[in-house]
Design a protein around this motif. Structure first.
Motif, PDB file in Angstrom:
ATOM      1  N   GLN A 209      19.548  89.123  -8.028  1.00  0.00           N
ATOM      2  CA  GLN A 209      18.741  89.738  -9.093  1.00  0.00           C
ATOM      3  C   GLN A 209      17.651  88.751  -9.508  1.00  0.00           C
ATOM      4  OE1 GLN A 209      21.342  90.764 -12.344  1.00  0.00           O
ATOM      5  NE2 GLN A 209      22.447  92.298 -11.158  1.00  0.00           N
ATOM      6  N   GLN A 210      16.645  89.298 -10.208  1.00  0.00           N
ATOM      7  CA  GLN A 210      15.556  88.435 -10.679  1.00  0.00           C
ATOM      8  C   GLN A 210      15.282  88.681 -12.143  1.00  0.00           C
ATOM      9  OE1 GLN A 210      11.699  88.498  -9.068  1.00  0.00           O
ATOM     10  NE2 GLN A 210      12.070  86.578  -7.981  1.00  0.00           N
ATOM     11  N   LEU A 211      14.983  87.629 -12.869  1.00  0.00           N
ATOM     12  CA  LEU A 211      14.556  87.789 -14.265  1.00  0.00           C
ATOM     13  C   LEU A 211      13.095  88.236 -14.255  1.00  0.00           C
ATOM     14  CD1 LEU A 211      15.315  87.202 -17.272  1.00  0.00           C
ATOM     15  CD2 LEU A 211      14.142  85.023 -16.968  1.00  0.00           C
ATOM     16  N   ASP A 212      12.773  89.290 -15.042  1.00  0.00           N
ATOM     17  CA  ASP A 212      11.375  89.729 -15.087  1.00  0.00           C
ATOM     18  C   ASP A 212      10.565  88.857 -16.040  1.00  0.00           C
ATOM     19  OD1 ASP A 212      11.187  92.209 -13.389  1.00  0.00           O
ATOM     20  OD2 ASP A 212      12.968  92.628 -14.590  1.00  0.00           O
ATOM     21  N   LYS A 213      11.042  88.765 -17.311  1.00  0.00           N
ATOM     22  CA  LYS A 213      10.261  88.010 -18.293  1.00  0.00           C
ATOM     23  C   LYS A 213      11.167  87.348 -19.322  1.00  0.00           C
ATOM     24  CE  LYS A 213       6.069  89.026 -16.909  1.00  0.00           C
ATOM     25  NZ  LYS A 213       5.239  87.980 -16.289  1.00  0.00           N
ATOM     26  N   ALA A 214      10.672  86.228 -19.866  1.00  0.00           N
ATOM     27  CA  ALA A 214      11.308  85.583 -21.015  1.00  0.00           C
ATOM     28  C   ALA A 214      10.348  85.772 -22.189  1.00  0.00           C
ATOM     29  CB  ALA A 214      11.505  84.093 -20.734  1.00  0.00           C
ATOM     30  N   ILE A 215      10.802  86.440 -23.232  1.00  0.00           N
ATOM     31  CA  ILE A 215       9.930  86.761 -24.370  1.00  0.00           C
ATOM     32  C   ILE A 215      10.176  85.743 -25.472  1.00  0.00           C
ATOM     33  CG2 ILE A 215       9.360  88.523 -26.096  1.00  0.00           C
ATOM     34  CD1 ILE A 215      10.669  90.557 -24.082  1.00  0.00           C
ATOM     35  N   TRP A 216       9.149  84.988 -25.822  1.00  0.00           N
ATOM     36  CA  TRP A 216       9.273  83.977 -26.882  1.00  0.00           C
ATOM     37  C   TRP A 216       8.655  84.525 -28.160  1.00  0.00           C
ATOM     38  CZ3 TRP A 216       5.385  79.389 -27.291  1.00  0.00           C
ATOM     39  CH2 TRP A 216       5.654  78.661 -28.461  1.00  0.00           C
ATOM     40  N   LEU A 217       9.496  84.721 -29.170  1.00  0.00           N
ATOM     41  CA  LEU A 217       9.031  85.187 -30.478  1.00  0.00           C
ATOM     42  C   LEU A 217       8.804  83.961 -31.353  1.00  0.00           C
ATOM     43  CD1 LEU A 217      11.527  88.157 -30.988  1.00  0.00           C
ATOM     44  CD2 LEU A 217       9.185  88.237 -30.090  1.00  0.00           C
ATOM     45  N   GLU A 218       7.540  83.671 -31.622  1.00  0.00           N
ATOM     46  CA  GLU A 218       7.245  82.448 -32.385  1.00  0.00           C
ATOM     47  C   GLU A 218       6.984  82.740 -33.856  1.00  0.00           C
ATOM     48  OE1 GLU A 218       3.656  80.232 -31.521  1.00  0.00           O
ATOM     49  OE2 GLU A 218       4.591  78.407 -32.296  1.00  0.00           O
ATOM     50  N   ALA A 219       7.617  81.948 -34.725  1.00  0.00           N
ATOM     51  CA  ALA A 219       7.339  82.020 -36.171  1.00  0.00           C
ATOM     52  C   ALA A 219       7.506  80.613 -36.732  1.00  0.00           C
ATOM     53  CB  ALA A 219       8.292  82.988 -36.859  1.00  0.00           C
TER      54      ALA A 219
ATOM     55  N   LEU B 162      10.764  76.880 -22.932  1.00  0.00           N
ATOM     56  CA  LEU B 162       9.478  77.577 -22.902  1.00  0.00           C
ATOM     57  C   LEU B 162       8.677  77.085 -21.696  1.00  0.00           C
ATOM     58  CD1 LEU B 162       8.748  77.393 -26.740  1.00  0.00           C
ATOM     59  CD2 LEU B 162       9.913  79.215 -25.460  1.00  0.00           C
ATOM     60  N   ASP B 163       8.690  75.774 -21.476  1.00  0.00           N
ATOM     61  CA  ASP B 163       7.994  75.227 -20.296  1.00  0.00           C
ATOM     62  C   ASP B 163       8.692  75.644 -19.004  1.00  0.00           C
ATOM     63  OD1 ASP B 163       5.843  74.034 -21.419  1.00  0.00           O
ATOM     64  OD2 ASP B 163       6.801  72.075 -21.681  1.00  0.00           O
ATOM     65  N   TYR B 164       9.999  75.699 -19.064  1.00  0.00           N
ATOM     66  CA  TYR B 164      10.786  76.105 -17.877  1.00  0.00           C
ATOM     67  C   TYR B 164      10.323  77.488 -17.405  1.00  0.00           C
ATOM     68  CZ  TYR B 164      15.144  77.142 -15.251  1.00  0.00           C
ATOM     69  OH  TYR B 164      16.070  77.476 -14.293  1.00  0.00           O
ATOM     70  N   TYR B 165      10.195  78.423 -18.359  1.00  0.00           N
ATOM     71  CA  TYR B 165       9.786  79.786 -17.973  1.00  0.00           C
ATOM     72  C   TYR B 165       8.274  79.889 -17.760  1.00  0.00           C
ATOM     73  CZ  TYR B 165      14.550  81.290 -18.724  1.00  0.00           C
ATOM     74  OH  TYR B 165      15.908  81.426 -18.617  1.00  0.00           O
ATOM     75  N   ARG B 166       7.511  79.082 -18.507  1.00  0.00           N
ATOM     76  CA  ARG B 166       6.048  79.107 -18.309  1.00  0.00           C
ATOM     77  C   ARG B 166       5.732  78.660 -16.882  1.00  0.00           C
ATOM     78  NH1 ARG B 166       4.635  75.952 -22.453  1.00  0.00           N
ATOM     79  NH2 ARG B 166       4.247  77.573 -23.973  1.00  0.00           N
ATOM     80  N   PHE B 167       6.390  77.610 -16.445  1.00  0.00           N
ATOM     81  CA  PHE B 167       6.176  77.052 -15.114  1.00  0.00           C
ATOM     82  C   PHE B 167       6.519  78.082 -14.027  1.00  0.00           C
ATOM     83  CE2 PHE B 167       7.737  74.427 -11.512  1.00  0.00           C
ATOM     84  CZ  PHE B 167       6.571  73.729 -11.249  1.00  0.00           C
ATOM     85  N   ARG B 168       7.502  78.933 -14.320  1.00  0.00           N
ATOM     86  CA  ARG B 168       7.905  79.969 -13.355  1.00  0.00           C
ATOM     87  C   ARG B 168       7.123  81.263 -13.538  1.00  0.00           C
ATOM     88  NH1 ARG B 168      11.480  76.364 -14.060  1.00  0.00           N
ATOM     89  NH2 ARG B 168      13.048  75.844 -12.488  1.00  0.00           N
ATOM     90  N   ASP B 169       6.077  81.206 -14.404  1.00  0.00           N
ATOM     91  CA  ASP B 169       5.212  82.365 -14.650  1.00  0.00           C
ATOM     92  C   ASP B 169       5.993  83.561 -15.204  1.00  0.00           C
ATOM     93  OD1 ASP B 169       2.739  83.436 -14.796  1.00  0.00           O
ATOM     94  OD2 ASP B 169       2.715  84.201 -12.734  1.00  0.00           O
TER      95      ASP B 169
END
Ligand code: AP5
Length: 185
Positions: A105-115, A152-159
């Motif tokens: 399986q593949q992860l589609d997206k990691a959603i970062w909710l920033e506040a 956040l960088d981990y997922y950013r790097f993986r687009d």
């Protein structure tokens, strides 16, 4: 669709995860809810984690990784899922990737909710759960910054990373996520 939702305490992870899982028709797995319900029912897991959850500390990676491994093998999640509150550490993120490889399986997206920390504190205090004392919330904010922001960088790097300003009204937050996923009305 396979999604993870990241954010500090009170960022709106649970709120958005519930809305998105309904809209997308996929199961939502919230590690915080699972742990609170285990504590309320007094199960072995609940007894093991109660003190940590009440203090705002993280539950040991091994317990969470095993839980997710078992949960993602259940039949209701074969077509997709949304993980809320997981992964929270680099180890959990790496183990999730290993597990997804195994499951093909593949992860589609990691959603970062920033506040901001102020908004996180204020929203969490207004909710009044058993783990919403000022000290526990403060500790959860610190642990988010120390242990989860490297993801956040981990997922950013993986687009894979979607960055959302979660200080907007919650309908707008959801529409923005759906828009980025290409699913807005
Ligand atoms: P968990 O339940 O995941 O706690 P958390 O990360 O601290 O997040 P919260 O549930 O407090 O907030 P949320 O982001 O879901 O915000 P919500 O939607 O409720 O975990 C609890 C504990 O379990 C942890 O401390 C840890 O001990 C343990 N744990 C869990 N997962 C773990 C893991 N993977 N590894 C190790 N330990 C783990 O929103 C908050 C409030 O704001 C609500 O009242 C809502 O209505 C309001 N709100 C939301 N969005 C908006 C908006 N856009 N505008 C205005 N109000 C809004």
């Amino acid at each position: 669709m396979r999604l993870v939702v990241l954010g500090g305490p009170g960022a709106g992870k649970g709120t958005q995860a519930e809305r998105l899982s309904k809209t997308l028709g996929i199961a939502c797995i919230s590690t915080g809810d699972v742990l609170r319900s285990a504590i309320a029912s007094g199960t072995e897991l609940g007894q093991q984690v109660q003190a940590k959850v009440e203090r705002g500390e993280l539950v040991p990676d091994e317990a969470m990784i095993q839980f997710i491994r078992d949960r993602l093998l259940e039949p209701d999640v074969t077509q997709g899922w949304l993980l809320e509150g997981y992964p929270r550490t680099a180890f959990q993120a790496e183990e999730l990737d290993f597990l997804l490889d195994e499951l093909n399986q593949q992860l589609d997206k990691a959603i970062w909710l920033e506040a901001s920390s102020e908004v996180l504190m204020q929203r969490s205090l207004s909710r009044g759960r058993m783990d919403d004392t000022p000290d526990a919330i403060q500790r959860r904010i610190e642990l988010f910054q120390a242990c989860t922001t490297p993801l956040l960088d981990y997922y950013r790097f993986r687009d894979r990373l979607i960055h959302i300003n979660s200080e907007q009204p919650l309908e707008q937050v959801e529409q923005q996520i759906l828009g980025i996923l290409g699913l807005a009305n």
